[in-house]
Enzyme design. Sequence first.
Site: not given
Length: 344
Positions: A69, A186, A220-221, A241, A321
């Site tokens: 993604h 990510d 995706e998030e 991922d 994150h």
Amino acid sequence: MKEYTEFATAKSCELLAIDSPTGFTAGAARFVKEEFEALGFPVTMTEKGGVLVDLGGDNANNALLLEAHADTLGGMVAEVKGNGRLRLTPLGGMRAENGECENVRVYTRMGNVYEGTLQLVNASVHVNGSYADTKRSFDTTEVVLDEDADTAEKTRALGIEVGDIVAFDPRTRVTESGYIKSRFLDDKLSVGILLGLAKYIKDTGAHLARRTYLHVTVYEEVGHGGAASVPAGVTEAISVDMGCVGDGLTCTERQVSICAKDSGGPYSYEVVGKLIDAAKREGADYAVDVYPHYGSDVEATLGGGADIRHGLIGAGVYASHGYERSHKEGVENTLKVLKGYLGI
């Protein structure tokens, strides 16, 4: 695979330089589309704005789908405050604690872009006696614009309104020792890895025994990136991922992680076994782990009703994150597993 590791890393860095919080991904998707087209592969855009690539191959009735993604965490303007500053609402799992003191860009619907910084409300330690005790959240932080905007009217005069997108500076850096540091590895690192895989297939003329597709998703998030656009004939899907690095896990940034289970449940026992076999055949340095707080595109694919087997791999990434870190060796090991899984 050294050449393709360097290519994947370079393309990841180019993509990281394009702001693309969830819901604001057109620029990143355009970049991805053009890069795969430059390698000579057919590309279509999904209605959601994702990028679907056909790598070719035989046996279209037993096709493989690889997913990554290009959307990232970010923010959206939730309020233009009376002092001209901005209260945010997060896009995806963006955390105020990790974003505090980070430079941001505010994208208006008029096409203007303004710089600012996410700060704690009353951010001066010399003034705020409760600085250390204040719980960080998007209610206790605010974007301070680098403009003459000390009232709501002045800020609105710039064209800034509720609903505007706020992108956080990724601060991308590749060290001489091979570490890759940035926000939003990510999952832009994995998009670079898929570009590296595609370049390897093109350069070597590798023959794919099964039809293989790539889907670079853009939601995706927020959980529904891979929920649709599965090509006919796909029987397996693997999410490429980030691999988790942290306490209780064995993976490092220099390895490829193969996920056996995450918060959504176990991955296909068959697919996980084949990924492990591919890693062994290719001499990839790998780890098998269980991720405690994680969900992937391929789980959204299953949730969308696809009758497929599923797996998840990725280069090890520390501080997910937040300000994330991986390594070129993790990129190379991920490429090796994908090469082995495709049998090329």
